[in-house]
Design a protein around this motif. Structure first.
Motif, short mmCIF file in Angstrom:
data_model
loop_
_atom_site.label_atom_id
_atom_site.label_comp_id
_atom_site.label_asym_id
_atom_site.label_seq_id
_atom_site.Cartn_x
_atom_site.Cartn_y
_atom_site.Cartn_z
N SER A 1 0.62 -1.23 -0.02
CA SER A 1 0.12 -0.11 -0.17
C SER A 1 0.98 1.26 -0.07
O SER A 1 1.83 1.49 -0.63
CB SER A 1 -1.17 -0.02 1.27
N THR A 2 0.48 2.25 0.84
CA THR A 2 1.22 3.45 0.75
C THR A 2 2.57 3.36 1.31
O THR A 2 3.39 4.26 1.03
CB THR A 2 0.47 4.48 1.84
N ARG A 3 3.24 1.96 1.87
CA ARG A 3 4.64 2.03 2.19
C ARG A 3 5.64 1.97 1.11
O ARG A 3 6.73 2.25 1.17
CB ARG A 3 4.70 0.59 2.94
N MET A 4 4.99 1.67 0.00
CA MET A 4 6.01 1.85 -1.07
C MET A 4 6.37 3.24 -1.57
O MET A 4 7.27 3.52 -2.04
CB MET A 4 5.33 1.28 -2.36
N ARG B 1 -0.10 5.20 7.43
CA ARG B 1 -1.18 5.91 8.07
C ARG B 1 -1.24 5.40 9.74
O ARG B 1 -1.41 3.96 9.71
CB ARG B 1 -2.42 5.77 7.48
N ASP B 2 -1.13 6.25 10.64
CA ASP B 2 -1.50 5.62 11.98
C ASP B 2 -2.81 5.60 12.24
O ASP B 2 -3.79 6.69 12.26
CB ASP B 2 -0.76 6.64 13.08
N VAL B 3 -3.37 4.47 12.62
CA VAL B 3 -4.82 4.26 12.73
C VAL B 3 -5.14 4.02 14.07
O VAL B 3 -6.28 3.45 14.59
CB VAL B 3 -5.35 3.12 11.88
N MET B 4 -4.27 4.63 14.96
CA MET B 4 -4.51 4.47 16.53
C MET B 4 -4.64 5.44 17.38
O MET B 4 -3.87 6.16 17.75
CB MET B 4 -3.50 3.73 17.30
N PRO B 5 -5.92 6.26 17.30
CA PRO B 5 -6.06 7.67 17.61
C PRO B 5 -6.03 7.61 19.42
O PRO B 5 -6.14 6.60 19.85
CB PRO B 5 -7.58 8.00 17.46
N THR B 6 -5.17 8.62 19.59
CA THR B 6 -5.06 8.64 20.94
C THR B 6 -5.76 9.81 21.76
O THR B 6 -5.77 10.97 21.23
CB THR B 6 -3.44 9.21 21.20
N PRO B 7 -6.60 9.52 22.69
CA PRO B 7 -7.30 10.68 23.48
C PRO B 7 -6.53 11.66 24.05
O PRO B 7 -5.31 11.41 24.43
CB PRO B 7 -8.12 9.80 24.62
N THR B 8 -6.94 12.94 24.02
CA THR B 8 -6.30 14.00 24.63
C THR B 8 -6.61 14.09 25.82
O THR B 8 -7.90 14.29 26.21
CB THR B 8 -6.89 15.51 23.84
N LEU B 9 -5.63 14.18 26.84
CA LEU B 9 -5.81 14.13 28.13
C LEU B 9 -6.01 15.59 28.72
O LEU B 9 -5.47 16.36 28.03
CB LEU B 9 -4.49 13.51 28.79
#
Length: 222
Positions: free
Chosen positions: A140-143, A148-156
């Protein structure tokens, strides 16, 4: 010494467009703004590019043309890895690259040549056309040097007490996530994007190799 500017040509337009996009992002790249940068009217740009989309297509071609890999490697895995890492070495210098690649509707000669070189390496390694097809989809886009980072992180919360309360609530509701984020050496702020990219790329390449050795074939279409 003459103070006259170099005459406007396609190369000068592209150089200015890439420099401008590096500074303001793709969303800030307009024909009017580019014209101001090179000191001409917007209409003068249209002698060299037909539209903003044509400009971005050509910028993508210019970037891909800068990928450099030494010839002569006969090992398919080393060559594919080297070509993808060469792409990453170039493209990570341009923050607008991801958006440009993901919004293109037409592949130019440089783009096609890069894809063709990856496929040729796999064919030289004995891959079937079926496995090459699936491998390209998996890359995919790695070439193009990114994923894409598909692990959203909540804002503390910024307030310390509210932050502690939120962390306690997350630890109770999502203990595995908190354990990973709190104890993994590359998690959170210390996450090494290059290391994560290499980790995933090498898993994929090793997987392709094992499938090839097993004589893998995809399931027939219904």
């Amino acid at each position: 010494m003459s103070s006259r500017k170099a005459p406007l040509d396609r190369d000068r337009v592209l150089d200015a467009a890439i420099t401008l996009a590096d500074r303001v992002g793709l969303e800030g790249l307009s024909m009017r703004r580019l014209a101001e940068t090179v000191g001409v009217t917007p209409m003068a740009l249209y002698k060299h590019v037909s539209s903003r989309e044509d400009l971005i297509d050509t910028m993508v071609e210019r970037i891909v043309s800068a990928f450099r890999v030494a010839d002569g490697d006969t090992d398919w895995k080393r060559e594919v890895r080297a070509r993808i890492l060469a792409a990453r070495a170039v493209t990570t210098r341009h923050t607008w690259w991801r958006t440009a690649v993901e919004t293109r509707t037409m592949a130019g000669p440089a783009v096609l040549s890069h894809m063709n070189a990856l496929m040729e390496a796999m064919f030289r390694g004995g891959f079937s056309p079926d496995l090459v097809h699936h491998a390209m989809h998996a890359l995919s886009t790695r070439m193009w040097g990114f994923t894409r980072d598909v692990m959203p992180t909540p804002t503390l919360p910024a307030d310390p007490e509210a932050r502690d309360a939120a962390l306690s609530a997350y630890a109770e509701a999502y203990p595995a996530i908190v354990r990973m984020a709190a104890t993994a050496s590359h998690a959170g702020a210390a996450c090494d994007e290059d290391a994560e990219f290499l980790f995933a790329l090498d898993i994929l390449l090793d997987g392709f190799e094992r499938l090839h050795e097993r004589g893998w074939r995809s399931a027939p279409m219904a």
